[in-house]
Design an enzyme around this catalytic site. Sequence first.
Site, PDB file in Angstrom:
ATOM      1  N   LYS A  79      -8.594  10.274  -5.812  1.00  0.00           N
ATOM      2  CA  LYS A  79      -7.265  10.685  -5.338  1.00  0.00           C
ATOM      3  C   LYS A  79      -7.360  12.036  -4.647  1.00  0.00           C
ATOM      4  CE  LYS A  79      -2.484  11.259  -6.992  1.00  0.00           C
ATOM      5  NZ  LYS A  79      -1.572  11.173  -8.159  1.00  0.00           N
ATOM      6  N   SER A 159       2.765   8.374  -7.768  1.00  0.00           N
ATOM      7  CA  SER A 159       2.165   8.948  -6.565  1.00  0.00           C
ATOM      8  C   SER A 159       0.761   8.441  -6.279  1.00  0.00           C
ATOM      9  CB  SER A 159       2.116  10.469  -6.707  1.00  0.00           C
ATOM     10  OG  SER A 159       1.233  10.836  -7.760  1.00  0.00           O
ATOM     11  N   SER A 183       2.902   8.410 -12.617  1.00  0.00           N
ATOM     12  CA  SER A 183       2.179   8.196 -11.354  1.00  0.00           C
ATOM     13  C   SER A 183       0.856   7.453 -11.470  1.00  0.00           C
ATOM     14  CB  SER A 183       1.932   9.539 -10.666  1.00  0.00           C
ATOM     15  OG  SER A 183       3.136  10.034 -10.154  1.00  0.00           O
TER      16      SER A 183
END
Length: 494
Positions: A79, A159, A183
């Site tokens: 990420k 997210s 998330s």
Amino acid sequence: MTDLTRLSLKALRDGIAAKEFTALEATDSYISAIEAGNDKLNAYVAVTADQAREMAKASDAKIASGDNGMLEGVPLGIKDLFATKGVHTQAASHILDGFKPEYESTVTEHLWADGAVMLGKLNMDEFAMGSSNETSYYGPVVNPWRGEGGNKDLVPGGSSGGSAAAVSAWLCAGATATDTGGSIRQPAAFTGTVGIKPTYGRCSRWGTVAFASSLDQAGPIARTVEDTALMLQSMAGFDPKDSTSVDMAVPDFATAVERGVKGMTIGVPAEYRMDGMPDEIEKLWSQGLEWLKAEGATVKDISLPHTKYALPAYYIVAPAEASSNLARYDGVKYGLRVSGKDITDMYELTRAEGFGREVKRRVMIGTYVLSAGYYDAYYVRAQKVRTLIKRDFEDAFNAGVDAILTPATPSAAFGIADQELHADPVKMYLNDIFTVTVNMAGLPGIAVPAGKDGQGLPLGLQLIGKPFDEETLFAAGRVIEKSAALDLAPAKWW
């Protein structure tokens, strides 16, 4: 040869260790898949193909000498919130344009020490603020799943949408992610993958771009419960560089996966039966409880009375901490700089251009609730509510509950650019209604695919555990995974 990208992380790791194929062959398979599909899915914002091949060659050399790490040769996506030395790290924000850190996050350092290979950096909501992965400076990520007979682009959740989409679409064997209010778990539920948010303090936050420091926690997304257990075992561990890191031994999570649930007590919170909850979510929840009972668990009704205050309290605490954390982005030392007539003007112009709309909204909310005259009325009161939420869970666990089962999300994945959700940010925030309590209380939570909706889209269930008892979540999650026995391969269109 079998398509190496379709193997589970464990099967891939074991195949590399047994020399059935090389780490380089596995890495090349994933790079080819990324080259073929990323333009349509937008899961990666930077692909590090050359670096990945070098890391894979190093893994093959270690295997040849019998020096295997726990994840030796396994290709992962990272990420864009995790600092990776010399590689694009921008939290999917314009304000960090061109930033390549001179240091490595502790989580990725652990993964590389165990032999994992970095394929690239994954798209996400800007600064991890969003529930749909539509706030990224690099554009929305597209969910690999589509409704049966339809071609509408759906969100992968946020997210960590890039992480979930990349795992679901076979563009990496597993991915790092972060969870501040859901998330990891919400994107996992939307994409038919498994995601665990560990106990706060289990994984170091050092070198991870901060959103809300008292809530943020790193964790993995992978295709199976066992794969997430293997990844978390590598990612976790004490870090003296992070004052919130807990000095505890990391258990052998993988051995807990097949432990079963016989003798466990599973709590069912009355407050999670929300008005207007779709019937298919209610049925899935009941089905999950039946699966756990069939394997020897006892089900117990419990009450978490302060649940209804969790979402409003979260949307005070998280923006307040974001307002403080994001004050460091001013255009002076790194990232975007927009010149102005003086330094104050430069700050204002840089932030106006560098931050996206959702980030600005949350910074303004946070600045407001921290301002003189409102701090006690909002922030202090929200922290008191947080203590009550934590106490609710403690009461349930002290009453003999081993884990709590809830829905993961109020619906399956919705469409990109959904007008109703974009017109009313509060409706978007309601996507986190089942997940934020876990972050507010600092507890571990896992999302496991458990069924599909009427359109054939994945739906997940969430298990919440005691502090630092991720092992129970892996064991119970595996029972749900086995009982559901789902085909979690999206029909390939990309």
